[in-house]
Structure formats: structure tokens, C-alpha cells
Scaffold this motif. Structure first.
Motif, short mmCIF file in Angstrom:
data_model
loop_
_atom_site.label_atom_id
_atom_site.label_comp_id
_atom_site.label_asym_id
_atom_site.label_seq_id
_atom_site.Cartn_x
_atom_site.Cartn_y
_atom_site.Cartn_z
N ARG A 268 0.82 -1.22 0.00
CA ARG A 268 0.00 0.00 0.00
C ARG A 268 0.85 1.27 0.00
N ASN A 269 2.16 1.11 0.05
CA ASN A 269 3.02 2.30 0.11
C ASN A 269 3.21 2.94 -1.25
N ALA A 270 3.72 4.16 -1.17
CA ALA A 270 4.02 4.87 -2.41
C ALA A 270 5.10 4.08 -3.16
N VAL A 271 4.91 4.00 -4.45
CA VAL A 271 5.86 3.28 -5.29
C VAL A 271 6.37 4.25 -6.34
N LEU A 272 7.66 4.21 -6.61
CA LEU A 272 8.16 5.02 -7.70
C LEU A 272 8.00 4.21 -8.98
N GLU A 273 7.10 4.70 -9.84
CA GLU A 273 6.85 4.03 -11.11
C GLU A 273 7.97 4.39 -12.08
N ALA A 274 8.36 3.44 -12.91
CA ALA A 274 9.40 3.73 -13.91
C ALA A 274 8.87 3.45 -15.31
N LEU A 275 9.20 4.35 -16.22
CA LEU A 275 8.94 4.10 -17.64
C LEU A 275 10.31 3.86 -18.26
N LEU A 276 10.52 2.67 -18.81
CA LEU A 276 11.80 2.35 -19.43
C LEU A 276 11.62 2.39 -20.94
N THR A 277 12.50 3.10 -21.62
CA THR A 277 12.38 3.23 -23.07
C THR A 277 13.71 2.96 -23.74
N ASN A 278 13.67 2.56 -25.00
CA ASN A 278 14.92 2.36 -25.74
C ASN A 278 15.22 3.58 -26.63
N TYR A 279 14.70 4.73 -26.25
CA TYR A 279 14.99 6.01 -26.89
C TYR A 279 14.87 7.06 -25.80
N GLU A 280 15.43 8.23 -26.04
CA GLU A 280 15.36 9.27 -25.01
C GLU A 280 14.02 10.01 -25.12
N PRO A 281 13.15 9.88 -24.12
CA PRO A 281 11.84 10.52 -24.25
C PRO A 281 11.89 12.00 -23.96
N LYS A 282 10.94 12.75 -24.59
CA LYS A 282 10.85 14.18 -24.32
C LYS A 282 9.76 14.37 -23.27
N VAL A 283 10.17 14.53 -22.02
CA VAL A 283 9.21 14.62 -20.93
C VAL A 283 9.22 16.04 -20.39
N LEU A 284 8.01 16.66 -20.36
CA LEU A 284 7.94 18.08 -20.01
C LEU A 284 7.54 18.33 -18.56
N ILE A 285 6.90 17.34 -17.91
CA ILE A 285 6.46 17.57 -16.54
C ILE A 285 7.70 17.80 -15.67
N PRO A 286 7.81 18.98 -15.00
CA PRO A 286 9.07 19.35 -14.36
C PRO A 286 9.56 18.43 -13.25
N ASP A 287 8.65 17.82 -12.48
CA ASP A 287 9.17 17.02 -11.37
C ASP A 287 9.44 15.57 -11.76
N GLU A 288 9.37 15.26 -13.04
CA GLU A 288 9.73 13.90 -13.45
C GLU A 288 11.21 13.87 -13.76
N GLU A 289 11.75 12.69 -13.69
CA GLU A 289 13.18 12.56 -13.84
C GLU A 289 13.49 11.54 -14.95
N THR A 290 14.35 11.89 -15.86
CA THR A 290 14.75 10.91 -16.86
C THR A 290 16.25 10.69 -16.75
N VAL A 291 16.64 9.45 -16.60
CA VAL A 291 18.06 9.14 -16.50
C VAL A 291 18.37 7.95 -17.39
N GLY A 292 19.66 7.70 -17.61
CA GLY A 292 20.05 6.48 -18.32
C GLY A 292 20.89 6.77 -19.53
N THR A 293 21.58 5.76 -19.98
CA THR A 293 22.44 5.94 -21.13
C THR A 293 21.75 5.39 -22.37
N GLY A 294 21.00 4.28 -22.19
CA GLY A 294 20.32 3.68 -23.33
C GLY A 294 21.32 3.22 -24.37
#
Ligand SMILES: C[S@@+](CC[C@H](N)C(=O)[O-])C[C@H]1O[C@@H](n2cnc3c(N)ncnc32)[C@H](O)[C@@H]1O
Length: 300
Positions: A268-294
Motif C-alpha cells: 500500500r506504500n508509495a511506489v516510484l513508477e518507472a517508464l523504461l524506453t529504448n529512446y530518449e523521451p521528451k518529458v515536459l512535466i518538471p518534477d519527473e526525472e529521466t536518467v540512463g544511457t540507453g
């Protein structure tokens, strides 16, 4: 293709991604010619809100698929669903749980998509769960006036929206395993995968384990086109090791999400959801974080 209001589909499921849809909408790459492929459609909330022109929605749960195929064939409409829910809701109002279990037995014998809708919208927490014999076994979700007029109208509006989407788009609903769906994905597809979460308690139509997570990884690599995988990154107690091993070559975008459904306290606890992609996504929501080398999977 996408719009700002998130629209909720008529069938619910645990793990439904409604709250993450705005982030997914920003991060996917899907134009008029792209074939949206969703091998684990569940409620369909993600693809239905992306609203692509061409799509394949698949799942191993035959009842989810049969429900949408019935809408597609015109066998379930917002009009006859209202008649059905009003009639069945009236019986439920009198007989209460006795009637719920009667419909549950009837569904487990005949698998009528109308009964699936009735159970899904009156069972505990809109869960979809089956026992080892394949019988739907979610208990009644007690509520006075369960099928009140406003609730029926809401469900029928949701069905009407699906009818509209099916009229203007070229969508297919198929009951099959993810391996087959991904192996059939054409070159200009975008594959969005939301499998049962590895390492967490799941109760869908099928279970999920490490072998399947690896098969999914290999299937996506050999498909070769763009994909996105929804998974969990960490909660207060532990992290999803597969994100840091099997999927470590993907880009990762994360978002905190609070799950209300779950028998265990830890779920029931907060979970950090992850979206994993094989390309660098363009994410505009400011408090989201995108990391990785891909590095190994990068397409662009
Ligand atoms: C996390 S749910 C998907 C939720 C969905 N994205 C939503 O927002 O409603 C996972 C889905 O995968 C389906 N599933 C489980 N094993 C599968 C398999 N081997 N192949 C295809 N679908 C599977 C389940 O029936 C379930 O509907």
C-alpha cells in the motif's frame, strides 16, 4: 491523437495506469502511421487515451478481449448495457450479495461479457482475479445502491466513448500471449508493455516471474523498434533489481504513485513508477526525472 482529459474505460483492473497516462502521453512517440501495440492491455486506459489511428490490443485474459470484441461487433452498446445494468442492478438491490454470487457462478459457467461488466463494476475494488481452476473469485464490493442511476450512466458513457473510438480508428483486440503479440509487431510499431510487476504480489489472469521478464526483454530486443515498459523502481523497503540489471540499458523516467489496492501493508506504500524506453523521451512535466544511457538499445 492525445488530449489533456484522461478518460477512464468501462472495465477496471488492479494496477490501472490512469494516473501515469499524462506522463506516458508525453513520453511515447506515436504518429498517424504508427501501429500502437499493447501486449498487456488490462483496462486499455493507456492506449485508449493515446487514441492512435492503428492499434493492436492484446492480453491473455480472454474476458477482457471478449468484452471489447463484443463492443466492436455491436453486441454491447451503451443502450443495451444500460438496460442490462438497470435490470441486474434492481435484483442486486433486493438480494444483495446473494445475487452477486449468483451472477459470479453464472459468469464462471457461461462467460457472458455482460456478466463480466456487472461483476467488474460491483466486485471488491474492481479487481480481476481468478483461482487455479480459472474461476473468477473476487468477492462482492458491498455498497448501498451499488448500481445507482448515476453510476450506470457513468459506465454507459464510458462504453459510448469506446464505441466512438472504435468507429474512427483501426483497432484489433486479440487474446494471446505477449510473445506472439511482440513477434507480430510490424516495423513502424510502438510497443507499450505493462506486464504484471515483477517481484510484487500479482493476481491477474496469469502469474509473472523472472523467466517471463527475461523472455519479454529478449522479445523486445529482437523486435527492434521503439518500446516503452512500465515497471516499478522502488518503494520504501526495496528496489526492483531488474531495472538495474536486465533493463539497465534503457532510459528511465520515474514518477511517484500511490497504490490503494493491496492486501499486504507493504503493497500500500508509495511506489516510484518507472517508464523504461529504448529512446530518449521528451518529458515536459518538471518534477519527473529521466536518467540512463540507453547505450545498447538506443535507436536514435
Ligand atoms: C498491469 S496489468 C495491465 C494494466 C493496464 N496497463 C492498465 O492500465 O489497465 C497486466 C495485464 O497483463 C496480462 N497478462 C499477464 N500475463 C500475460 C501474458 N503472458 N501475456 C499477455 N498478457 C498477460 C494480465 O491479464 C493483465 O491484464
Amino acid at each position: 491523437m492525445s488530449n489533456s482529459k484522461i478518460w477512464v474505460p468501462p472495465i477496471k483492473i488492479q494496477g490501472i495506469k490512469t494516473k501515469i497516462v499524462p506522463l506516458i502521453q508525453q513520453a511515447v512517440i506515436c504518429d498517424e502511421d504508427t501501429v500502437w501495440v499493447e501486449p498487456f492491455m488490462g483496462s486499455g486506459v493507456v492506449g485508449f487515451n493515446i487514441a492512435p489511428k492503428h492499434a493492436v490490443f492484446a492480453d491473455t485474459n480472454p474476458y477482457l478481449i471478449a468484452f471489447y470484441q463484443a463492443i466492436q461487433r455491436g453486441e454491447i452498446t451503451s443502450v443495451n448495457a444500460r438496460e442490462f445494468l438497470e435490470a441486474e442492478g434492481a435484483k442486486l438491490a433486493v438480494l444483495d450479495d446473494e445475487y452477486y454470487y449468483e451472477v459470479r457462478n453464472r459468469f464462471n459457467q457461461y462467460h457472458d461479457p455482460f456478466d463480466f461488466l456487472f461483476l467488474n463494476r460491483s466486485c471488491f475494488n474492481g479487481m480481476i482475479r481468478f483461482n487455479k481452476k480459472g474461476k473468477f473469485n473476487v468477492p462482492y464490493g458491498h455498497k448501498p445502491k451499488r448500481f445507482a442511476k448515476a453510476y450506470i450512466t457513468k459506465i454507459c458513457n464510458q462504453i459510448e466513448h469506446v464505441e466512438m473510438l472504435l468507429k474512427v480508428n483501426n483497432w484489433h483486440f486479440i487474446e494471446q500471449s505477449f510473445e506472439k503479440t511482440i513477434s507480430e509487431a510490424v516495423e513502424n510499431s510502438f510497443v507499450y508493455c505493462d506486464p504484471p510487476y515483477i517481484g510484487r504480489h500479482v493476481d491477474y489472469f496469469d502469474s509473472w516471474d523472472e523467466t517471463q521478464e527475461k523472455v519479454l526483454h529478449d522479445a523486445l530486443v529482437s523486435y527492434g523498434g521503439r518500446f516503452m515498459l512500465s515497471t516499478w523502481d522502488h518503494n520504501t523497503y526495496r528496489r526492483n533489481e531488474y531495472v538495474y540489471s536486465l533493463w539497465s540499458d534503457c532510459f528511465k523516467t520515474t514518477k511517484e504513485h500511490f497504490y490503494h489496492v493491496g492486501a499486504k501493508e507493504t503493497n500500500r506504500n508509495a511506489v516510484l513508477e518507472a517508464l523504461l524506453t529504448n529512446y530518449e523521451p521528451k518529458v515536459l512535466i518538471p518534477d519527473e526525472e529521466t536518467v540512463g544511457t540507453g547505450e545498447q538499445m538506443k535507436l536514435l
